[in-house]
Scaffold this active site. Sequence first.
Site, PDB file in Angstrom:
ATOM      1  N   TYR A 175      13.787 -16.756  -8.638  1.00  0.00           N
ATOM      2  CA  TYR A 175      13.064 -16.998  -7.378  1.00  0.00           C
ATOM      3  C   TYR A 175      13.698 -16.216  -6.238  1.00  0.00           C
ATOM      4  O   TYR A 175      12.997 -15.564  -5.450  1.00  0.00           O
ATOM      5  CB  TYR A 175      13.076 -18.497  -7.074  1.00  0.00           C
ATOM      6  CG  TYR A 175      12.412 -18.881  -5.774  1.00  0.00           C
ATOM      7  CD1 TYR A 175      11.026 -18.965  -5.678  1.00  0.00           C
ATOM      8  CD2 TYR A 175      13.168 -19.176  -4.646  1.00  0.00           C
ATOM      9  CE1 TYR A 175      10.412 -19.332  -4.485  1.00  0.00           C
ATOM     10  CE2 TYR A 175      12.567 -19.543  -3.458  1.00  0.00           C
ATOM     11  CZ  TYR A 175      11.192 -19.623  -3.381  1.00  0.00           C
ATOM     12  OH  TYR A 175      10.588 -19.987  -2.197  1.00  0.00           O
ATOM     13  N   LYS A 234      11.904 -13.238  -4.042  1.00  0.00           N
ATOM     14  CA  LYS A 234      11.680 -13.333  -2.598  1.00  0.00           C
ATOM     15  C   LYS A 234      12.394 -12.209  -1.844  1.00  0.00           C
ATOM     16  O   LYS A 234      11.929 -11.759  -0.786  1.00  0.00           O
ATOM     17  CB  LYS A 234      12.120 -14.700  -2.085  1.00  0.00           C
ATOM     18  CG  LYS A 234      11.217 -15.840  -2.567  1.00  0.00           C
ATOM     19  CD  LYS A 234       9.758 -15.598  -2.207  1.00  0.00           C
ATOM     20  CE  LYS A 234       8.870 -16.783  -2.529  1.00  0.00           C
ATOM     21  NZ  LYS A 234       7.465 -16.583  -2.111  1.00  0.00           N
TER      22      LYS A 234
END
Length: 296
Positions: free
Chosen positions: A162, A166
């Site tokens: 993640y 991002k």
Amino acid sequence: MTMLEGQVAIVTGGGKGLGRAFALHLASLGAAVVVNNRNRVPGPDGRSAAEQVVDEIVAAGGRAVADHGDVADPATADALVAAALDTWGRLDVCVTSAAVSAPQMFHSTTAENFAQVMAINVTGTALVAGAAMRVMRDAGHGRIVMVASTAGLHGEPTVSAYAASKGAVIALGRTAAAEGARRGVLTNVLLPYATTQMTEDGMDPRFADTMTSASVAPVVGALVDPASTLNGQVVVAAGSGIRVADAVEGGTVTLPDPSALDGAGLAELVAFSRAGTPHTYAHAQDAFQHFASELT
């Protein structure tokens, strides 16, 4: 006239959490909204999450349609743009909020887990924003907000995929900003803190009640305001506040004798660089040109 009267927006991940708040807020500002959420599972009323948001918007006097495509599928990007153009004849705003977390420790992350997170968070963002930008560039105007996370700035334990995704979205947004500005398409990146279905387990209970999705939504509204000139900004938002984030390079330090460089010597040079004047750049080529000029 409200801020976005006559404008048309796409919001991915718009059925829950932050995406839902963004869709509702943009509609309250006058925008017609294509609400995308891949979850087709009906709620107690027999309506999917995206359809429930559309119902709320329409009940309040707004305009909206639902879409259930998976943003990782290239066909979804084209379908979202087509929904905006076929229904309302234009596209002015794109907010990419669809994302998954799929926590795993870095040493335990599987190829399948990493691929899924990247497909939705990075490829899904790129496909939808890219399709929107093509239409916006031709029209000579548009506003794009890519939703990322401070995990992409600082890293975060247990969510390596993640965090990596991002970080990629932040770089993607800054690149899109540099490319689109000349054609009137402005892109910014939002790093929100909010208590959502994805974050509620890890949210500090002292802040959970004030870190709402609705409190972040006005920042998105302001970023897509047709009168806004902000471009390439990375904005952290939560509760009642914002702060800007940036990629920063330290001062330039010349290597005294590269052939004799060792760990201790490099650590000393790094400290000198950190103590020097910080620099920010619009894009990588600007950074390179400045760095190279200081060495010649």
